[in-house]
Design a protein around this motif. Structure first.
Motif, PDB file in Angstrom:
ATOM      1  N   UNK A  60       0.832  -1.185   0.000  1.00 57.68           N
ATOM      2  CA  UNK A  60       0.000   0.000   0.000  1.00 57.68           C
ATOM      3  C   UNK A  60       0.875   1.245   0.000  1.00 57.68           C
ATOM      4  N   UNK A  61       0.486   2.249  -0.767  1.00 57.85           N
ATOM      5  CA  UNK A  61       1.235   3.507  -0.858  1.00 57.85           C
ATOM      6  C   UNK A  61       0.276   4.656  -0.575  1.00 57.85           C
ATOM      7  N   UNK A  71       6.090  12.905  -5.763  1.00 59.60           N
ATOM      8  CA  UNK A  71       5.428  11.687  -5.304  1.00 59.60           C
ATOM      9  C   UNK A  71       5.063  10.755  -6.459  1.00 59.60           C
ATOM     10  N   UNK A  72       4.830  11.310  -7.645  1.00 59.67           N
ATOM     11  CA  UNK A  72       4.586  10.466  -8.814  1.00 59.67           C
ATOM     12  C   UNK A  72       5.830   9.638  -9.126  1.00 59.67           C
ATOM     13  N   UNK A  73       6.998  10.276  -9.038  1.00 63.04           N
ATOM     14  CA  UNK A  73       8.249   9.560  -9.301  1.00 63.04           C
ATOM     15  C   UNK A  73       8.561   8.554  -8.194  1.00 63.04           C
ATOM     16  N   UNK A  74       8.259   8.918  -6.941  1.00 61.36           N
ATOM     17  CA  UNK A  74       8.450   7.982  -5.828  1.00 61.36           C
ATOM     18  C   UNK A  74       7.605   6.735  -6.052  1.00 61.36           C
ATOM     19  N   UNK A  75       6.356   6.941  -6.416  1.00 58.49           N
ATOM     20  CA  UNK A  75       5.441   5.818  -6.649  1.00 58.49           C
ATOM     21  C   UNK A  75       5.942   4.925  -7.774  1.00 58.49           C
ATOM     22  N   UNK A  76       6.498   5.538  -8.814  1.00 57.18           N
ATOM     23  CA  UNK A  76       7.044   4.755  -9.916  1.00 57.18           C
ATOM     24  C   UNK A  76       8.209   3.895  -9.436  1.00 57.18           C
ATOM     25  N   UNK A  77       9.045   4.446  -8.584  1.00 58.93           N
ATOM     26  CA  UNK A  77      10.160   3.678  -8.040  1.00 58.93           C
ATOM     27  C   UNK A  77       9.688   2.480  -7.224  1.00 58.93           C
ATOM     28  N   UNK A  78       8.644   2.689  -6.426  1.00 54.40           N
ATOM     29  CA  UNK A  78       8.074   1.586  -5.628  1.00 54.40           C
ATOM     30  C   UNK A  78       7.485   0.524  -6.554  1.00 54.40           C
ATOM     31  N   UNK A  88       2.171  -6.462  -6.110  1.00 58.97           N
ATOM     32  CA  UNK A  88       1.314  -5.420  -6.671  1.00 58.97           C
ATOM     33  C   UNK A  88       1.334  -4.214  -5.739  1.00 58.97           C
ATOM     34  N   UNK A  89       0.829  -3.082  -6.222  1.00 65.33           N
ATOM     35  CA  UNK A  89       0.729  -1.886  -5.380  1.00 65.33           C
ATOM     36  C   UNK A  89      -0.695  -1.344  -5.435  1.00 65.33           C
ATOM     37  N   UNK A  90      -1.087  -0.670  -4.380  1.00 62.64           N
ATOM     38  CA  UNK A  90      -2.340   0.071  -4.366  1.00 62.64           C
ATOM     39  C   UNK A  90      -2.008   1.460  -3.832  1.00 62.64           C
ATOM     40  N   UNK A  91      -2.418   2.491  -4.566  1.00 65.79           N
ATOM     41  CA  UNK A  91      -1.996   3.860  -4.274  1.00 65.79           C
ATOM     42  C   UNK A  91      -3.190   4.723  -3.892  1.00 65.79           C
ATOM     43  N   UNK A  92      -2.990   5.581  -2.898  1.00 72.72           N
ATOM     44  CA  UNK A  92      -4.041   6.514  -2.506  1.00 72.72           C
ATOM     45  C   UNK A  92      -3.443   7.869  -2.173  1.00 72.72           C
ATOM     46  N   UNK A  93      -4.208   8.935  -2.411  1.00 70.34           N
ATOM     47  CA  UNK A  93      -3.795  10.296  -2.058  1.00 70.34           C
ATOM     48  C   UNK A  93      -4.392  10.669  -0.707  1.00 70.34           C
ATOM     49  N   UNK A  94      -3.566  11.246   0.148  1.00 67.81           N
ATOM     50  CA  UNK A  94      -4.038  11.676   1.463  1.00 67.81           C
ATOM     51  C   UNK A  94      -4.649  13.072   1.417  1.00 67.81           C
ATOM     52  N   UNK A  95      -4.318  13.854   0.390  1.00 67.84           N
ATOM     53  CA  UNK A  95      -4.828  15.216   0.309  1.00 67.84           C
ATOM     54  C   UNK A  95      -4.095  16.142   1.246  1.00 67.84           C
ATOM     55  N   UNK A  96      -4.749  17.232   1.651  1.00 67.36           N
ATOM     56  CA  UNK A  96      -4.092  18.216   2.515  1.00 67.36           C
ATOM     57  C   UNK A  96      -4.852  18.476   3.811  1.00 67.36           C
ATOM     58  N   UNK A 287      14.632   6.688  -6.631  1.00 68.13           N
ATOM     59  CA  UNK A 287      15.490   5.931  -5.724  1.00 68.13           C
ATOM     60  C   UNK A 287      14.890   5.880  -4.329  1.00 68.13           C
ATOM     61  N   UNK A 288      14.272   6.986  -3.899  1.00 67.90           N
ATOM     62  CA  UNK A 288      13.588   7.005  -2.597  1.00 67.90           C
ATOM     63  C   UNK A 288      12.520   5.919  -2.563  1.00 67.90           C
ATOM     64  N   UNK A 289      11.729   5.834  -3.629  1.00 66.19           N
ATOM     65  CA  UNK A 289      10.686   4.819  -3.695  1.00 66.19           C
ATOM     66  C   UNK A 289      11.250   3.411  -3.696  1.00 66.19           C
TER      67      UNK A 289
END
Length: 336
Positions: A60-61, A71-78, A88-96, A287-289
């Motif tokens: 989960x991300x 964060x788009x690039x981080x997610x791609x790295x993961x 597999x991955x599942x991605x969600x936005x936390x918002x602000x 790389x962070x991801x």
């Protein structure tokens, strides 16, 4: 599992229900089972479990905004790291809105994930403690609060210090900083780095040049225009994240202010081919991801191994045209 059941005075099936966060288990039983798990250092092999059940393991991300360039690039790295291990991955936005973080994360957890990578927005992540015995949790970009967990963060202070120092070395004395709310930990650290660099150079800090609180690129563009309308306007701008830089650069172009130096904390698409190309503090988000995903995998594969929980990732300055001295910037600029 049977050893845990015996110590807790329950059945093996109940242990399984606790591990799978079954809401029908009473809190007293849950605490006894979790206590027995800790005492026996019992950690189920989640990869084996998922394969046995005929499904892929899932990471989960949760990040503030999946559309943000960083964060788009981080997610791609993961995603790339997960794919290499048939996960597999599942991605969600936390918002602000920090008050929504817990409910969003709980909804993600209910998807039966096998690991969680999160860039938090709230001031308290203690609610995640109940799941730490069930799957590994890794924080990125921001340090967890009220929870002891793995985290990978960039050197926000050092990067901002270097960016500001670099502008100073090019002769700039009126340097503005624009960015997100100082309540965001990364922004706060970058502001501290900016202030420290000015102080180190013996320069007075003008609060009029510190404009934080923008929410998007359009707001950052308006801030840029306001700053340049000051009677004693800045000669350089330090944008504290890539999202705002995509607003500041077009604003400078629209105003035909190629004499204003710009440096961005965080690279963004096309930054290297714009005219002038934009200097950045590179965070290497892919790389962070990747390293965050690799920590999840390592925790699953070797649950008893000791790992360093606190990890600060170096950043580096990529010098391009936009933060050169004004004469050089003007000579190399072409209308976009």
């Amino acid at each position: 599992m049977q050893d845990v059941a015996t110590r807790a005075g329950v059945s093996a099936k109940t242990v399984s229900r606790v591990f799978n966060d079954d809401p029908h288990v009473t809190e007293d039983t849950r605490q006894r089972v979790q206590s027995a798990m800790r005492e026996l250092k019992y950690v189920p092999n989640m990869l084996a479990r998922t394969f046995r059940e005929g499904k892929s393991a899932v990471i989960g991300i949760a990040v503030p905004d999946v559309a943000d360039p960083f964060f788009a690039a981080v997610t791609k790295g993961i995603e790339l790291a997960a794919r290499e291990h048939d996960m597999a991955i599942v991605v969600t936005s936390l918002g602000d809105n920090p008050s929504l973080e817990q409910s969003i994360i709980e909804a993600t957890v209910r998807r039966q994930i096998d690991g969680l990578i999160i860039a938090p927005i709230a001031a308290d992540q203690s609610y995640l403690a109940r799941w730490q015995d069930s799957f590994p949790i890794v924080f990125i970009d921001r340090v967890p609060t009220k929870l002891n967990a793995d985290y990978f963060v960039e050197d926000d202070f050092g990067g901002a210090f270097e960016a500001t120092q670099h502008l100073i070395s090019h002769g700039h004395r009126r340097i503005a900083i624009v960015g997100d709310s100082p309540d965001v930990p990364t922004t706060r650290l970058r502001l501290e780095g900016y202030r420290a660099a000015l102080d180190d150079a013996g320069l007075e800090i003008d609060e009029d040049l510190i404009v934080l609180g923008s929410r998007d690129a359009d707001a950052a563009a308006q801030v840029c225009k306001t700053l340049l309308a000051l009677s004693d306007a800045p000669t350089a701008i330090f944008s504290s994240n890539a999202r705002f830089s995509t607003g500041v650069f077009p604003a400078l172009q629209a105003l035909k202010r190629s004499d204003i130096a710009l440096i961005s904390f965080g690279d963004f698409p096309m930054a290297d081919v714009l005219q002038p190309s934009v200097s950045v503090i590179d965070q290497n988000p892919r790389q962070v991801g990747r390293i965050a995903a690799e920590r999840i995998l390592a925790r699953i594969a070797t649950p008893d191994k000791r790992f360093r929980r606190k990890n600060v990732i170096p950043v580096r300055l990529i010098e391009r045209q936009s933060c050169q001295p004004a004469s050089a910037v003007l000579a190399s600029s072409v209308a976009v």
